[in-house]
Design a protein around this motif. Structure first.
Motif, PDB file in Angstrom:
ATOM      1  N   ALA A 331       0.823  -1.209   0.000  1.00  0.00           N
ATOM      2  CA  ALA A 331       0.000   0.000   0.000  1.00  0.00           C
ATOM      3  C   ALA A 331       0.857   1.259   0.000  1.00  0.00           C
ATOM      4  N   ILE A 332       1.950   1.256   0.769  1.00  0.00           N
ATOM      5  CA  ILE A 332       2.825   2.433   0.804  1.00  0.00           C
ATOM      6  C   ILE A 332       3.434   2.676  -0.571  1.00  0.00           C
ATOM      7  N   GLY A 333       3.923   1.622  -1.211  1.00  0.00           N
ATOM      8  CA  GLY A 333       4.527   1.753  -2.530  1.00  0.00           C
ATOM      9  C   GLY A 333       3.562   2.308  -3.553  1.00  0.00           C
ATOM     10  N   ARG A 334       2.312   1.833  -3.513  1.00  0.00           N
ATOM     11  CA  ARG A 334       1.319   2.301  -4.488  1.00  0.00           C
ATOM     12  C   ARG A 334       0.898   3.740  -4.188  1.00  0.00           C
ATOM     13  N   MET A 335       0.821   4.100  -2.927  1.00  0.00           N
ATOM     14  CA  MET A 335       0.474   5.477  -2.606  1.00  0.00           C
ATOM     15  C   MET A 335       1.582   6.430  -3.040  1.00  0.00           C
ATOM     16  N   LEU A 336       2.844   6.047  -2.836  1.00  0.00           N
ATOM     17  CA  LEU A 336       3.968   6.867  -3.292  1.00  0.00           C
ATOM     18  C   LEU A 336       3.933   7.031  -4.807  1.00  0.00           C
ATOM     19  N   HIS A 337       3.598   5.948  -5.504  1.00  0.00           N
ATOM     20  CA  HIS A 337       3.478   5.988  -6.966  1.00  0.00           C
ATOM     21  C   HIS A 337       2.408   6.998  -7.375  1.00  0.00           C
ATOM     22  N   ASP A 344       3.400  15.382  -5.746  1.00  0.00           N
ATOM     23  CA  ASP A 344       3.509  15.461  -4.294  1.00  0.00           C
ATOM     24  C   ASP A 344       4.615  14.572  -3.734  1.00  0.00           C
ATOM     25  N   ALA A 345       5.345  13.915  -4.612  1.00  0.00           N
ATOM     26  CA  ALA A 345       6.474  13.078  -4.235  1.00  0.00           C
ATOM     27  C   ALA A 345       7.471  13.105  -5.396  1.00  0.00           C
ATOM     28  N   PRO A 346       8.738  12.770  -5.155  1.00  0.00           N
ATOM     29  CA  PRO A 346       9.727  12.770  -6.243  1.00  0.00           C
ATOM     30  C   PRO A 346       9.261  11.941  -7.429  1.00  0.00           C
ATOM     31  N   LYS A 347       9.466  12.452  -8.640  1.00  0.00           N
ATOM     32  CA  LYS A 347       8.954  11.780  -9.840  1.00  0.00           C
ATOM     33  C   LYS A 347       9.539  10.385 -10.010  1.00  0.00           C
ATOM     34  N   LYS A 348      10.729  10.135  -9.443  1.00  0.00           N
ATOM     35  CA  LYS A 348      11.361   8.811  -9.543  1.00  0.00           C
ATOM     36  C   LYS A 348      10.469   7.735  -8.955  1.00  0.00           C
ATOM     37  N   LEU A 349       9.696   8.096  -7.937  1.00  0.00           N
ATOM     38  CA  LEU A 349       8.833   7.119  -7.266  1.00  0.00           C
ATOM     39  C   LEU A 349       7.652   6.704  -8.134  1.00  0.00           C
ATOM     40  N   GLY A 350       7.420   7.402  -9.225  1.00  0.00           N
ATOM     41  CA  GLY A 350       6.324   7.054 -10.126  1.00  0.00           C
ATOM     42  C   GLY A 350       6.734   6.116 -11.242  1.00  0.00           C
ATOM     43  N   LYS A 354       9.893  -3.382 -15.661  1.00  0.00           N
ATOM     44  CA  LYS A 354       9.281  -4.077 -16.786  1.00  0.00           C
ATOM     45  C   LYS A 354       8.100  -4.953 -16.377  1.00  0.00           C
ATOM     46  N   ARG A 355       7.969  -5.223 -15.088  1.00  0.00           N
ATOM     47  CA  ARG A 355       6.831  -6.001 -14.592  1.00  0.00           C
ATOM     48  C   ARG A 355       5.689  -5.098 -14.116  1.00  0.00           C
ATOM     49  N   GLY A 356       5.823  -3.785 -14.336  1.00  0.00           N
ATOM     50  CA  GLY A 356       4.774  -2.860 -13.922  1.00  0.00           C
ATOM     51  C   GLY A 356       4.748  -2.621 -12.433  1.00  0.00           C
ATOM     52  N   VAL A 357       5.903  -2.775 -11.756  1.00  0.00           N
ATOM     53  CA  VAL A 357       6.000  -2.574 -10.310  1.00  0.00           C
ATOM     54  C   VAL A 357       6.746  -1.267 -10.042  1.00  0.00           C
ATOM     55  N   PRO A 358       6.244  -0.412  -9.143  1.00  0.00           N
ATOM     56  CA  PRO A 358       6.947   0.838  -8.808  1.00  0.00           C
ATOM     57  C   PRO A 358       8.174   0.549  -7.951  1.00  0.00           C
TER      58      PRO A 358
END
Length: 484
Positions: A331-337, A344-350, A354-358
């Motif tokens: 949940a934290i990873g998806r919210m950061l994404h 609202d967060a560094p663009k790198k976190l978005g 290749k597996r579609g995982v942030p």
């Protein structure tokens, strides 16, 4: 794009393309992979919400309200159901959006609200995740007391990070089976408790088991209305994490079919597990015998004559904590994404792999867990527990913001600014207002119990800090990127 514009409603569209998609700022923002099935999302929220709150913290709620704690669980469960229905109505207007309620708060209340609820949710989940990983190391010390706790902690962080870096379907499958173990243990306890009462197997408490234990020791509500009210702080926190379902909306197959099913059934399942299991415990053991030193579940397993009752419960506890940690990290990873997409967060976190995982967001979660655990080791325990109590406040705050976002959306619908969505919350605005009033009441009640006052103080301070960061740092940056 301003806060009054309504996004186009997109149905279940494939999001498996790993190539970056431009966000509002023109920066690349990776698409999440669609891989969660109906049974996966049914257990993601269960995995986060059924854990320490049920297996251990329920003793504190019983201490505050006595048998009337059952009423508190029912009332809180109804309020949580309204939170989930409100979240579901907003989610199905645009299920392809990651970040969920952070995005919805931004859409209907403005960018500042989106930032506030998103980061408050991250704080909530992160503190709970730190507590979970620490608890796992304590549980494992039962069997290997000479192994340093940091060994287990590092191992657990690496394992959960690895699971979250693989395709989301692997995460969903893992969470499904871990939650099955927890649910199975709860069902076994309920069946075992009923067997004790029906067949008179042993005597787990100081008096014979029976329904009469609900009223024989000072009455059904021995601590009065105030006791029931004070128990809400513990009871509501026990349901915390059910909102993680919202962060998975962008990765659900056929969301218009599967999300409503999960939203409608998960709160009732959690409520059923809590009320039935605690109800059985209170029939078996007088509430005055539950002192909180041990889990009420331990006594049930012991009286059933299971030779390795302690080891069995330890396995269940490890499974429950790891499942909750796994769901919280997801949940934290998806919210950061989602926050990265909004500026609202560094663009790198978005960005996604290749597996579609942030992947950057998942790695950041692992790093935050390490930092948190270092603080846990070096900071005085009492001080750290005061800081950790913000999780209780944050849970209620996030739910309140979801409800306020839903109220704002409903007003836009009534004014004709946007169209009615495909999934409406029951009871209209009245039910949402009642649920919001309940959340406000819980926050106010924190001031009336010494054990929850730290949660109120730290929570209010944390809210002020987040507001200041948004005003002084994030808002000017958004303006530069033309995201407001």
């Amino acid at each position: 794009m301003n806060a009054t514009e309504e996004p186009n409603v997109t149905a279940s569209q494939p999001a498996t393309d790993p190539k970056s998609q431009p966000d509002a700022s023109g920066h690349g923002h990776g698409k999440l992979s669609v891989g969660l099935t109906a049974r996966h999302i049914q257990f993601i929220a269960l995995g986060s919400a059924i854990g320490t709150g049920l297996f251990y913290a329920s003793a504190d709620a019983i201490r505050l309200a006595g048998p009337a704690v059952l009423l508190a669980y029912v009332v809180a469960g109804l309020a949580v159901f309204m939170v989930m229905r409100a979240l579901g109505e907003m989610a199905l207007r645009d299920p392809s959006r990651g970040g969920s309620f952070g995005y919805y708060a931004r859409r209907y209340l403005g960018p500042s609200a989106g930032f506030l609820i998103g980061w408050m949710f991250i704080i909530e989940m992160l503190v709970v995740a730190i507590a979970d990983v620490t608890a796992i190391s304590i549980y494992l010390a039962r069997w290997w007391p000479h192994v340093p706790s940091w060994v287990w902690i590092v191992g657990v962080i690496l394992l959960v990070t690895g699971l979250n870096l693989i395709h989301v379907k692997v995460f969903g499958e893992t969470e499904f089976w871990l939650s099955i173990i927890k649910v199975g243990a709860i069902i076994a306890m309920i069946v075992g408790g009923l067997a004790i009462m029906i067949f008179h197997i042993g005597q787990p408490g100081s008096v014979p088991p029976g329904v009469n234990n609900l009223v024989d020791h000072g009455g059904f509500a021995p601590t009065g209305v105030l006791g029931i009210l004070l128990s809400f702080a513990v009871v509501v926190f026990a349901f915390g994490g059910v909102e993680t379902l919202g962060t998975a909306s962008a990765e659900v197959q056929d969301p218009h079919r599967n999300l409503p099913r999960a939203i409608n059934t998960i709160p009732w399942r959690i409520l059923l597990f809590y009320v039935l299991s605690i109800g059985v415990i209170l029939c078996l053991i007088p509430w005055t015998d539950i002192d909180g030193e041990n889990s009420p579940f331990v006594q049930i397993f012991d009286v059933l004559g299971i030779a390795a009752a302690g080891d069995l419960l330890n396995i269940v506890a490890i499974t429950a904590s790891f499942s909750a940690l796994n769901a919280d990290s997801f949940a934290i990873g998806r919210m950061l994404h989602g926050l990265a997409a909004q500026g609202d967060a560094p663009k790198k976190l978005g960005e996604t792999n290749k597996r579609g995982v942030p992947f950057a967001a998942v790695i950041m979660v692992a790093g935050a867990l390490v930092v948190g655990l270092i603080l846990n080791a070096v900071v005085e325990e009492g001080l750290f527990m005061i800081v950790a109590s913000i999780a209780t406040y944050a849970t209620v705050f996030v739910w309140l913001m979801i409800l306020i976002s839903h109220i704002a959306m409903t007003h836009k619908i009534r004014r004709g600014e946007i169209e009615q969505g495909p999934f409406q919350a029951p009871g209209g605005l009245m039910s949402t207002y009642l649920a919001a009033a309940f959340m406000v009441m819980v926050i106010v009640l924190f001031a009336f119990d010494a054990s929850t006052v730290p949660a109120l103080i730290v929570g209010l301070v944390g809210t002020v800090v987040l507001v200041a960061v948004e005003l002084l740092v994030v808002r000017p940056r958004r303006r530069q990127l033309h995201l407001d």
